[in-house]
Each structure stands twice: as C-alpha cells, then as structure tokens.
Design an enzyme around this catalytic site. Sequence first.
Site, PDB file in Angstrom:
ATOM      1  N   GLU A  73     -18.697 -10.874 -63.176  1.00 20.92           N
ATOM      2  CA  GLU A  73     -18.753  -9.346 -62.447  1.00 20.92           C
ATOM      3  C   GLU A  73     -19.211  -9.468 -61.169  1.00 20.92           C
ATOM      4  OE1 GLU A  73     -19.157  -4.667 -63.210  1.00 20.92           O
ATOM      5  OE2 GLU A  73     -19.505  -6.040 -64.970  1.00 20.92           O
ATOM      6  N   LYS A 120     -14.250  -9.915 -62.770  1.00 24.59           N
ATOM      7  CA  LYS A 120     -14.211  -8.497 -62.760  1.00 24.59           C
ATOM      8  C   LYS A 120     -14.700  -7.757 -61.451  1.00 24.59           C
ATOM      9  CE  LYS A 120     -16.064  -4.298 -65.238  1.00 24.59           C
ATOM     10  NZ  LYS A 120     -16.610  -3.622 -66.462  1.00 24.59           N
TER      11      LYS A 120
END
Length: 340
Positions: free
Chosen positions: A176, A218
Amino acid sequence: MDELKSVADAIVAHQKGILAADESNPTIKKRFDSIKLESTEENRRRYRELLFTTEGIERYISGVILFDETLRQNSRDGTPFAELLSSRGIIPGIKVDKGAKALALHPGEKITEGLDGLRERLAEYKQLGAKFAKWRGVIQIDGHDIPSTYGMHANAHALARYAALCQEADILPIVEPEVLMDGPNDMDRCEVVTSKMLEILFAELDAHRVIFEGILLKPNMVIAGMKCTHESSVQQVAEATARCLRRYVPSAVPGIVFLSGGQSAEDATDHLNAMNAMGSYPWQLSFSYGRALQAPVLAAWGGKENNVATAQKIFFKRCQLNGLAREGKYNRAMETATNS
C-alpha cells in the site's frame, strides 16, 4: 508461490473485495468519539463482531484486514474471529506495520516502521490464521518539494522488504503506497506523484526478488486533494487513475484493491464503478475500503445493541454496491433506493 497466487485470486474474485477493519486503537478511538462511545477493548470487539457476523457479506467480501488485537479476539460465543471469518469463506489478513513516523532530516515526510522482528511476527500471525498481510507507506504532497525522491525511495524500500518477508513466510503481501489526498494539490500533481511512486516501488520490489504474481497492490486513486478548489468529475478521476496504473503496474500483478483515502462512501464506489465500466484491464480492479464501507454503519450503530440489525443491513448494502461497482453496474440512484 501457488498458494500465494490462489489467495490473491480468491481475494479479487468476481464481485468481491476487502473490508479494511485494521484501524489502530488511536484511529478507532477517533471513530468512536464521533458516536460518543468509549474505546474499550470490549466495545471494539462488539463493533468488529457486528461487521463480521453480518449475513450475506461473503458474497461481496473476500477478505478482512485485522488489527493485532482483533486477530486475537473471539466472538461472543468464543469463536476466534479468524476462525469465524474462515468458516464463512472470508480470508483473514493482518496489518503488520507499526505506523508512519517522521522521516529523519526530511521535514514534512514520513516513513513507516515495523520491519524489526517482522519475520517472527509473521510466523505467529500465520499460526493465528492470517493468510495475507498489509503494510502502508504514507506519501504526503506539499508544494513541489514534498515528497522528495529520497522519501519515496525510503518508503518503497520498506514496502519491498516487508513484501519479501511475507512471501518467505507464505503470506500474501498487500503493498500500500498511499499518496494522501488531504493537501491543496490538483489532480495533475497527484498523478505525477502517484506515477513516480509506483515506478520506484516496482523497481524496489523487483530488486528484492518479490514475485509480482504473489502480491496485491493497494494504491490511492488519482484525485485532487481535499483543499483543492478545482473539483474533478468522476470520469476524470477514473481516466487519470486507469492511465497511471496502465503505465506503471506490471500485468503480472493479479489485482489492484483501491483504498478509499477519505473519500465519501458514495464517491469511492462511484470511482471504482467508473473505472470498471471503462473496459478490461490486465489485473482485477477491486476495493479494500475502511471508512467507505464503515462510516454509515458506525453512525447507524451508535454503540447500541438495539441498532445492530439496522447497522448490519446498511453494511450489507455497502458491500453489495461495491460488488456491483466491480462490474461497472453501480449508479448513484441505488443509494436512495436502498435507504427507503
């Protein structure tokens, strides 16, 4: 690697995405403050149980990211949450980073901590039932000097070290790199920074011998900062995000699970829908939403037991709408129709 690939494919299966329920204790305290509820361990357990026991969500939720405390908690009948989720066909995951701290000698930038002892923690989390993990790097936009190239490299290096340790432990890493949307920057500046961050990130992942088929990405969407005076349309956000991802995300990556990043529940769903309505991609486009799935649920619950059924109905509908957005079949008229 076959196991990691199968977990990745299951998470981004048809109509499905991730519930991010991995708020740290300070973060969930802020959420509970908004409904005037004390953030005790039992109240946190009650709230997570409300989410995890909502009937039918397994049709749209393939995985749940848990906080360390939550992974060790049980439902009221004594079933460990990881076991409860697994029994419903929902894959348990775990947030493993220790939060973003100030990057030394780089004012205005942050670096995520938590690599020390991670190998041992991953072994324990696997025993507790976690099949995937998440690590969040935080990239702030502030003028033309922040983020610095060094700041992006430092966060990409940490993300790559984390991903390599996860793959070593047979745990799927969700990577992420979040470019925050709370500044005054316009959408073009966000696209430039997101593009550079993704380019640096995949070079680091490759250098660390991370297998792209065994990760999920992500990212943020390409969107103007909250303090920007110029608003972007849903279609503009979708086009800019898709363009950025096509250029910098290898086709070997099985799926992209967007963070909502402070967007409203409706906006996050609308943007995901618009991207999926535009056509096919080399990877699945899905969601890994926290606030965008939970904010309406938390408000409806208010910490009161007699509101659980209503809150669960709202939660199911948010999951369902995002499942439809995965196919490009959502529209905003469904919001009012579902609340009638």
